[in-house]
Design a protein around this motif. Structure first.
Motif, short mmCIF file in Angstrom:
data_model
loop_
_atom_site.label_atom_id
_atom_site.label_comp_id
_atom_site.label_asym_id
_atom_site.label_seq_id
_atom_site.Cartn_x
_atom_site.Cartn_y
_atom_site.Cartn_z
N GLN A 73 0.72 -1.16 -0.01
CA GLN A 73 0.10 0.20 0.11
C GLN A 73 0.93 1.27 -0.04
N ARG A 74 2.15 1.31 0.44
CA ARG A 74 2.73 2.25 0.50
C ARG A 74 3.54 2.44 -1.07
N SER A 75 4.01 3.78 -1.10
CA SER A 75 4.61 4.08 -2.58
C SER A 75 6.29 3.48 -2.27
N ARG A 76 6.79 3.60 -3.59
CA ARG A 76 8.21 2.82 -3.34
C ARG A 76 9.26 3.97 -2.52
N GLU A 77 8.82 5.14 -2.70
CA GLU A 77 9.47 6.25 -1.88
C GLU A 77 9.56 6.10 -0.45
N GLN A 78 8.16 5.86 0.01
CA GLN A 78 7.86 5.68 1.20
C GLN A 78 8.72 4.52 1.97
N ILE A 79 8.65 3.31 1.15
CA ILE A 79 9.29 2.15 1.45
C ILE A 79 10.93 2.50 1.65
N GLU A 80 11.26 3.03 0.81
CA GLU A 80 12.92 2.98 0.69
C GLU A 80 13.37 4.33 1.57
N GLY A 81 12.29 5.24 1.96
CA GLY A 81 12.89 6.39 2.71
C GLY A 81 12.33 6.40 4.33
N THR A 82 11.63 5.06 4.91
CA THR A 82 11.32 5.25 6.04
C THR A 82 12.59 4.56 6.73
N ILE A 83 13.29 5.39 7.65
CA ILE A 83 14.61 5.10 8.12
C ILE A 83 14.37 4.26 9.59
N ARG A 84 14.80 3.09 9.49
CA ARG A 84 14.72 1.92 10.61
C ARG A 84 16.09 1.52 10.86
N ALA A 85 16.38 1.07 12.09
CA ALA A 85 17.47 0.52 12.42
C ALA A 85 17.57 -1.01 11.84
N GLY A 86 18.76 -1.48 11.94
CA GLY A 86 18.80 -2.83 11.61
C GLY A 86 20.20 -3.56 11.74
N ILE A 87 19.99 -4.74 12.34
CA ILE A 87 21.27 -5.59 12.52
C ILE A 87 20.71 -6.91 11.60
N VAL A 88 21.64 -7.27 10.76
CA VAL A 88 21.37 -8.32 9.91
C VAL A 88 22.33 -9.48 10.29
N GLU A 89 21.59 -10.80 10.70
CA GLU A 89 22.41 -11.75 11.05
C GLU A 89 23.08 -12.38 9.91
N HIS A 90 24.25 -13.09 10.43
CA HIS A 90 25.28 -13.50 9.40
C HIS A 90 24.51 -14.20 8.22
N GLY A 91 23.63 -15.06 8.36
CA GLY A 91 23.10 -15.92 7.27
C GLY A 91 22.04 -15.08 6.28
N ALA A 92 21.44 -13.97 6.86
CA ALA A 92 20.76 -13.12 6.13
C ALA A 92 21.56 -12.08 5.28
N ALA A 93 22.83 -11.76 5.92
CA ALA A 93 23.67 -10.96 5.15
C ALA A 93 24.22 -11.98 3.97
N GLU A 94 24.60 -13.00 4.19
CA GLU A 94 24.94 -13.93 3.03
C GLU A 94 23.99 -14.01 2.16
N LEU A 95 22.68 -14.26 2.33
CA LEU A 95 21.37 -14.27 1.56
C LEU A 95 21.25 -13.23 0.57
N LEU A 96 21.38 -11.84 1.33
CA LEU A 96 21.37 -10.51 0.65
C LEU A 96 22.46 -10.41 -0.39
N ALA A 97 23.84 -10.61 0.14
CA ALA A 97 24.86 -10.77 -0.79
C ALA A 97 24.67 -11.27 -1.88
N SER A 98 24.12 -12.53 -2.08
CA SER A 98 23.69 -13.63 -2.99
C SER A 98 22.72 -13.28 -3.97
N ILE A 99 21.87 -12.08 -3.55
CA ILE A 99 20.75 -11.82 -4.38
C ILE A 99 21.25 -11.36 -5.60
N GLY A 100 22.12 -10.25 -6.02
CA GLY A 100 22.81 -9.68 -7.00
C GLY A 100 23.66 -8.46 -6.62
N ASP A 101 23.88 -8.09 -7.71
CA ASP A 101 24.90 -6.78 -7.86
C ASP A 101 24.49 -5.66 -6.99
N THR A 102 23.03 -5.74 -6.77
CA THR A 102 22.30 -4.41 -6.11
C THR A 102 22.67 -4.47 -4.59
#
Length: 181
Positions: A36-65
């Motif tokens: 329901q949110r706009s792309r700008e709202q999704i990308e612009g809502t500042i939230r803290a975050g700690i990414v666990e090791h496995g999640a960081a590896e998954l994110l890194a594997s998703i692609g060049d982005t």
């Protein structure tokens, strides 16, 4: 009123929804992501975050982005500060106790705020041709126990969108057409 077919409709373009769409695409299963949110709202809502090791590896594997390892900050542990109450520390000064993740588990966590994760995931999904729909409000989900589940909602312009039973033999979900992509 628009009706569309898809194998899977994912409600919510948060980390879970976007990673699910990626994993489904890897398995050859089409999906539509609705939020329901706009792309700008999704990308612009500042939230803290700690990414666990496995999640960081998954994110890194998703692609060049993915910038998790280039923009994110690796943390090998944390320090907890508290007063022991036993008089061992000078008055008013808390004791520091370090928990060394790398020494204990061989893994680290990454300081990488959620909005940065979402920027990466949206870019990756769009680069892969994922059908992302922003500004779409889901108003009803019906038939989830049947082989013809349906979703109803409104478009970014507030127009109603409804689903009808699918003519496909495999279970499908009907997704509302929802404006901005």
């Amino acid at each position: 009123m628009t009706t569309e077919h898809t194998r899977v409709a994912i409600v919510g373009a948060g980390p879970a929804g976007l990673v699910l769409s990626h994993l489904l695409a890897q398995a050859g299963i089409e999906s539509i992501v609705l939020d329901q949110r706009s792309r700008e709202q999704i990308e612009g809502t500042i939230r803290a975050g700690i990414v666990e090791h496995g999640a960081a590896e998954l994110l890194a594997s998703i692609g060049d982005t993915s910038r998790v390892h280039t923009v994110g900050h690796r943390h090998d542990g944390i320090e907890l500060h508290f007063s022991s109450g036993d008089g061992a520390s000078p008055a008013g000064e808390p004791e520091a106790h370090r928990i060394d993740f790398a020494a204990l588990t061989g893994r680290s966590v990454w300081l990488y705020p959620q909005h940065e994760v979402l920027i990466d995931l949206i870019a990756a999904r769009l680069a892969a041709g994922q059908d992302l729909r922003f500004g779409c409000t889901v108003t009803a989900v019906a038939g989830v126990e049947s082989d013809r589940p349906r979703i109803a909602g409104t478009t970014a312009e507030g127009k109603p969108s409804r689903s009808r039973p699918s003519s496909w033999s495999a279970p499908t979900v009907r997704a509302a057409s929802c404006g901005q992509r």
